[in-house]
Design a protein around this motif. Sequence first.
Motif, short mmCIF file in Angstrom:
data_model
loop_
_atom_site.label_atom_id
_atom_site.label_comp_id
_atom_site.label_asym_id
_atom_site.label_seq_id
_atom_site.Cartn_x
_atom_site.Cartn_y
_atom_site.Cartn_z
N ASN A 114 0.82 -1.22 0.00
CA ASN A 114 0.00 0.00 0.00
C ASN A 114 0.85 1.27 0.00
O ASN A 114 0.64 2.19 0.79
N GLN A 158 2.17 4.69 -1.89
CA GLN A 158 1.76 5.65 -2.91
C GLN A 158 2.81 5.70 -4.01
O GLN A 158 4.00 5.85 -3.75
N ASP A 176 -1.55 11.31 1.47
CA ASP A 176 -2.85 10.71 1.19
C ASP A 176 -3.12 9.65 2.27
O ASP A 176 -2.41 8.65 2.37
N SER A 177 -4.15 9.87 3.05
CA SER A 177 -4.43 9.00 4.20
C SER A 177 -4.84 7.59 3.81
O SER A 177 -4.92 6.70 4.66
N SER A 178 -5.10 7.34 2.53
CA SER A 178 -5.46 5.99 2.10
C SER A 178 -4.22 5.10 1.88
O SER A 178 -4.36 3.91 1.64
N TYR A 179 -3.03 5.70 1.96
CA TYR A 179 -1.81 4.94 1.77
C TYR A 179 -1.04 4.81 3.08
O TYR A 179 -1.19 5.62 4.00
N SER A 180 -0.19 3.81 3.15
CA SER A 180 0.66 3.62 4.33
C SER A 180 1.93 4.44 4.17
O SER A 180 2.41 4.68 3.06
N ARG A 202 0.03 3.23 9.18
CA ARG A 202 0.02 4.65 8.85
C ARG A 202 0.32 5.47 10.10
O ARG A 202 -0.39 5.38 11.11
#
Length: 330
Positions: free
Chosen positions: A69, A71, A94-98, A113
């Motif tokens: 995960n 980016q 981006d909070s959707s990535y680690s 994260r």
Amino acid sequence: MGINIGNSKVKAISVGNNKIKSVYVGATKVWSAIRGIVAIAMTGKTGDYVNKVYISIDLESPFPVNLVNIQSERRISRVACNKKRFIVLTTTNDSSYSDMNYSDDGLTWTPSRLGWLTTESYPFNIKYFEGIDRFVLFYNQTFYMSQDGLSWSAKTTSNVSGSYITDVAYGDGNILVIQYLGYPYLYNFNDGTYTSINEQVRVNFTSSAYGNGKFIAYEAGKGFCSLDIATKKWTLVSDILNTAPVGEVNMIFANGMFLVGTVFNDMYYSYDGVTWTAYAPPYRLVKLSYDGDKFLGTSDNNYGYSYNGITWTYVQVDNPRLLNGGIAGN
């Protein structure tokens, strides 16, 4: 360096039930048992991105293992190990990535994260200090500590707007935090107090280490300096290297010596932090670490290992983006 039986390299020697760790001829180490795992982090270039870490379990055959995960636009990673757990850092806003992956075996990586590593505009790194059994991570004007690499506490202080941390070192109960464009300071690990090293206008330190009872740091454009904690003053002890700018010098202390890697061809070492010697290894080495048995260093598409910090063996990695990544072993 090695002992072979035919074409096969000997990886372990035992006397009865006791495993021998090293073999010497006089004062020269001629063989050492393979210690665990080496993890090598990547640094990308324009158009490239960091999505893997290289792992070696025999010092000879590194192979890529994908991180989870990550980016795709990120191009820098860092790695540290506390002999039990590897941690690799990247950056993302981006909070959707680690922004962190960790592994206890080097093969299976778990994403996590932190939420602090948002941009590559600031230096960031992670180190492990055995003396306090802590990972220490720094980014911008904050450093963080963790015992397990999962739960972190933030330690924030800065004395100059626009300054940023460039390195941390631990010794004698204190974490030395050096900043570019800001005064260095000491964080007392036992009582949590801060002491600013502000008796002089010295704000361009970029790399540091502690050994033989003293903190040594590289001051950009000047040379190697020694810190007197009592007077809070620095003394320039060697100008053997006085041209390196920020980010191009990395220093460690291990196995009785200060060792410095640079993006130039030369490396530097000192046993007392005062008298320094330059030498040119076959390939430049930048990011350095010590796994308890040997020095490790990143080169362009190689990594190196050395038992004395001077004579290096290089292992080719099928990736040209290792130089400024990082390396750690257990």
